[in-house]
Design a protein around this motif. Sequence first.
Motif, PDB file in Angstrom:
ATOM      1  N   ASN A 135      10.999  -4.102   2.941  1.00  0.00           N
ATOM      2  CA  ASN A 135      12.008  -4.713   3.794  1.00  0.00           C
ATOM      3  C   ASN A 135      12.540  -5.906   4.245  1.00  0.00           C
ATOM      4  O   ASN A 135      11.134  -6.403   4.857  1.00  0.00           O
ATOM      5  N   VAL A 136      13.553  -5.683   4.733  1.00  0.00           N
ATOM      6  CA  VAL A 136      13.017  -6.986   5.793  1.00  0.00           C
ATOM      7  C   VAL A 136      12.223  -7.367   7.166  1.00  0.00           C
ATOM      8  O   VAL A 136      12.416  -8.068   7.855  1.00  0.00           O
ATOM      9  N   ASP A 137      12.512  -5.368   8.062  1.00  0.00           N
ATOM     10  CA  ASP A 137      11.646  -5.586   9.339  1.00  0.00           C
ATOM     11  C   ASP A 137      10.251  -4.226   8.548  1.00  0.00           C
ATOM     12  O   ASP A 137      10.564  -3.182   7.280  1.00  0.00           O
ATOM     13  N   LEU A 138       9.140  -4.908   9.077  1.00  0.00           N
ATOM     14  CA  LEU A 138       7.827  -4.846   8.609  1.00  0.00           C
ATOM     15  C   LEU A 138       7.514  -3.404   8.597  1.00  0.00           C
ATOM     16  O   LEU A 138       7.034  -2.503   7.550  1.00  0.00           O
ATOM     17  N   ALA A 139       7.960  -3.126  10.093  1.00  0.00           N
ATOM     18  CA  ALA A 139       7.699  -1.735   9.690  1.00  0.00           C
ATOM     19  C   ALA A 139       8.587  -0.329   9.080  1.00  0.00           C
ATOM     20  O   ALA A 139       7.821   0.031   8.942  1.00  0.00           O
ATOM     21  N   LYS A 140       9.670  -0.887   8.765  1.00  0.00           N
ATOM     22  CA  LYS A 140      10.039  -0.069   8.208  1.00  0.00           C
ATOM     23  C   LYS A 140      10.265  -0.180   6.856  1.00  0.00           C
ATOM     24  O   LYS A 140      10.165   1.358   6.087  1.00  0.00           O
ATOM     25  N   ALA A 141       9.500  -1.004   6.249  1.00  0.00           N
ATOM     26  CA  ALA A 141       8.969  -1.547   5.055  1.00  0.00           C
ATOM     27  C   ALA A 141       7.132  -0.355   4.695  1.00  0.00           C
ATOM     28  O   ALA A 141       7.402   0.583   3.777  1.00  0.00           O
ATOM     29  N   LYS A 142       7.199  -0.117   6.348  1.00  0.00           N
ATOM     30  CA  LYS A 142       6.329   0.592   5.788  1.00  0.00           C
ATOM     31  C   LYS A 142       6.517   1.781   5.659  1.00  0.00           C
ATOM     32  O   LYS A 142       5.788   3.531   5.149  1.00  0.00           O
ATOM     33  N   GLY A 143       7.146   2.130   7.209  1.00  0.00           N
ATOM     34  CA  GLY A 143       8.033   3.736   6.746  1.00  0.00           C
ATOM     35  C   GLY A 143       8.546   4.265   5.904  1.00  0.00           C
ATOM     36  O   GLY A 143       8.663   5.150   5.339  1.00  0.00           O
ATOM     37  N   ALA A 144       9.293   3.471   4.547  1.00  0.00           N
ATOM     38  CA  ALA A 144       9.931   3.720   3.318  1.00  0.00           C
ATOM     39  C   ALA A 144       8.738   3.484   2.615  1.00  0.00           C
ATOM     40  O   ALA A 144       9.138   4.922   1.706  1.00  0.00           O
ATOM     41  N   SER A 145       8.107   3.293   2.972  1.00  0.00           N
ATOM     42  CA  SER A 145       6.948   3.422   1.003  1.00  0.00           C
ATOM     43  C   SER A 145       6.325   4.411   1.428  1.00  0.00           C
ATOM     44  O   SER A 145       5.917   4.734   0.228  1.00  0.00           O
ATOM     45  N   GLU A 146       6.027   5.231   2.265  1.00  0.00           N
ATOM     46  CA  GLU A 146       5.101   5.959   2.736  1.00  0.00           C
ATOM     47  C   GLU A 146       5.845   7.393   2.826  1.00  0.00           C
ATOM     48  O   GLU A 146       5.021   8.062   1.647  1.00  0.00           O
ATOM     49  N   THR A 147       7.120   7.145   2.849  1.00  0.00           N
ATOM     50  CA  THR A 147       8.185   8.350   2.691  1.00  0.00           C
ATOM     51  C   THR A 147       7.824   8.517   1.487  1.00  0.00           C
ATOM     52  O   THR A 147       8.185   9.742   0.949  1.00  0.00           O
ATOM     53  N   TYR A 148       8.905   7.267   0.788  1.00  0.00           N
ATOM     54  CA  TYR A 148       8.747   7.642  -1.247  1.00  0.00           C
ATOM     55  C   TYR A 148       7.271   8.078  -1.639  1.00  0.00           C
ATOM     56  O   TYR A 148       7.633   9.009  -2.203  1.00  0.00           O
ATOM     57  N   ALA A 149       6.223   7.614  -1.355  1.00  0.00           N
ATOM     58  CA  ALA A 149       4.910   7.078  -2.073  1.00  0.00           C
ATOM     59  C   ALA A 149       4.488   9.652  -1.966  1.00  0.00           C
ATOM     60  O   ALA A 149       4.214   9.843  -2.943  1.00  0.00           O
TER      61      ALA A 149
ATOM     62  N   GLU B 170       2.925  -9.508   2.142  1.00  0.00           N
ATOM     63  CA  GLU B 170       3.513 -10.898   1.725  1.00  0.00           C
ATOM     64  C   GLU B 170       4.567 -11.275   2.237  1.00  0.00           C
ATOM     65  O   GLU B 170       5.241  -9.702   2.085  1.00  0.00           O
ATOM     66  N   LYS B 171       5.358 -11.906   2.981  1.00  0.00           N
ATOM     67  CA  LYS B 171       6.567 -12.372   2.869  1.00  0.00           C
ATOM     68  C   LYS B 171       6.965 -13.189   2.026  1.00  0.00           C
ATOM     69  O   LYS B 171       6.482 -14.516   1.913  1.00  0.00           O
ATOM     70  N   GLU B 172       7.961 -13.247   1.237  1.00  0.00           N
ATOM     71  CA  GLU B 172       9.395 -14.126   0.621  1.00  0.00           C
ATOM     72  C   GLU B 172      11.142 -13.796   1.186  1.00  0.00           C
ATOM     73  O   GLU B 172      11.030 -13.206   0.814  1.00  0.00           O
ATOM     74  N   GLY B 173      10.690 -14.938   2.254  1.00  0.00           N
ATOM     75  CA  GLY B 173      12.366 -14.965   2.519  1.00  0.00           C
ATOM     76  C   GLY B 173      12.087 -14.019   4.048  1.00  0.00           C
ATOM     77  O   GLY B 173      11.137 -14.260   4.688  1.00  0.00           O
ATOM     78  N   LYS B 174      12.948 -13.249   4.035  1.00  0.00           N
ATOM     79  CA  LYS B 174      13.046 -12.527   5.069  1.00  0.00           C
ATOM     80  C   LYS B 174      12.276 -11.187   4.571  1.00  0.00           C
ATOM     81  O   LYS B 174      12.116 -10.455   5.168  1.00  0.00           O
ATOM     82  N   GLU B 175      12.109 -10.946   3.344  1.00  0.00           N
ATOM     83  CA  GLU B 175      11.580  -9.790   3.252  1.00  0.00           C
ATOM     84  C   GLU B 175      10.133  -9.201   2.674  1.00  0.00           C
ATOM     85  O   GLU B 175       9.259 -10.480   2.501  1.00  0.00           O
ATOM     86  N   HIS B 176       9.518  -8.356   3.695  1.00  0.00           N
ATOM     87  CA  HIS B 176       8.002  -8.009   3.647  1.00  0.00           C
ATOM     88  C   HIS B 176       7.947  -6.890   2.190  1.00  0.00           C
ATOM     89  O   HIS B 176       8.716  -6.396   2.094  1.00  0.00           O
ATOM     90  N   PHE B 177       6.759  -7.259   1.770  1.00  0.00           N
ATOM     91  CA  PHE B 177       6.474  -6.973   0.313  1.00  0.00           C
ATOM     92  C   PHE B 177       4.788  -5.808   0.802  1.00  0.00           C
ATOM     93  O   PHE B 177       4.037  -6.933   0.764  1.00  0.00           O
ATOM     94  N   ILE B 178       4.840  -4.861   0.991  1.00  0.00           N
ATOM     95  CA  ILE B 178       3.807  -4.056   1.127  1.00  0.00           C
ATOM     96  C   ILE B 178       2.760  -3.185  -0.087  1.00  0.00           C
ATOM     97  O   ILE B 178       4.259  -2.550  -0.700  1.00  0.00           O
ATOM     98  N   LYS B 179       1.705  -3.130   0.026  1.00  0.00           N
ATOM     99  CA  LYS B 179       1.065  -1.882  -0.494  1.00  0.00           C
ATOM    100  C   LYS B 179       0.030  -1.636   0.167  1.00  0.00           C
ATOM    101  O   LYS B 179      -1.224  -2.398   0.624  1.00  0.00           O
ATOM    102  N   TYR B 180      -0.595  -0.296   0.114  1.00  0.00           N
ATOM    103  CA  TYR B 180      -1.412   0.286   0.884  1.00  0.00           C
ATOM    104  C   TYR B 180      -2.289   1.407   0.372  1.00  0.00           C
ATOM    105  O   TYR B 180      -0.935   1.822  -0.590  1.00  0.00           O
ATOM    106  N   LEU B 181      -3.215   2.078   0.229  1.00  0.00           N
ATOM    107  CA  LEU B 181      -3.441   3.261  -0.389  1.00  0.00           C
ATOM    108  C   LEU B 181      -4.121   4.161   1.250  1.00  0.00           C
ATOM    109  O   LEU B 181      -3.840   4.094   2.092  1.00  0.00           O
ATOM    110  N   LYS B 182      -2.744   5.063   0.709  1.00  0.00           N
ATOM    111  CA  LYS B 182      -2.996   6.745   1.633  1.00  0.00           C
ATOM    112  C   LYS B 182      -3.892   7.833   0.841  1.00  0.00           C
ATOM    113  O   LYS B 182      -4.252   7.433  -0.268  1.00  0.00           O
ATOM    114  N   LYS B 183      -4.462   8.366   2.113  1.00  0.00           N
ATOM    115  CA  LYS B 183      -5.083   9.757   2.389  1.00  0.00           C
ATOM    116  C   LYS B 183      -4.833  10.894   2.259  1.00  0.00           C
ATOM    117  O   LYS B 183      -4.494  10.917   3.522  1.00  0.00           O
TER     118      LYS B 183
END
Length: 163
Positions: free
Chosen positions: A103-117, A67-80
């Motif tokens: 994150n405002v950058d979609l790729a950074k949102a995915k990378g950061a969420s994966e690293t954190y999770a 989802e995108k709200e303003g400049k911010e990308h919000f993502i949620k996905y399942l990892k295995k």
Amino acid sequence: MEKPNIFAKLQLIQTEIKELIRTEENKFQKYFFFNELQVLHLLKPLLNKYKLTILLSDDTSQPFIHEKEGKEHFIKYLKKLEIIDIEAPQNKLFFNFWACGSNVDLAKAKGASETYALKYFLSKLFLMPVKDEADPDYQPRQQKEETNPGGKKAVNDFLKKHG
């Protein structure tokens, strides 16, 4: 002697794993944290010692939510995450966990969420104790194990006097 099975190997790693110490500082929000590299430095030698390997991928059984709200990308996905016993590759364990981030950058949102999770999933799966050196009650394991004879005597004298 029979080789340990995959569950015994996990238990051995959980027993031997060292503590994570929150040494990284978020200066903007003023807190300390541990990073993915710290987790991997503790875990990889033990995985190697017990002949286990980890494979990580996105799990497509659930949709990638974006989802995108303003400049911010919000993502949620399942990892295995798959743990494989190298000595008996038919023995595998499978785990799923969610990665969420923004994150405002979609790729950074995915990378950061994966690293954190991943860092939290691995730290919990392998029962890594987390310590914060900024905590006034924190004492490194080595300090706890070394007994201060003068301090011990003072405590014993106090207890004798006031016990």
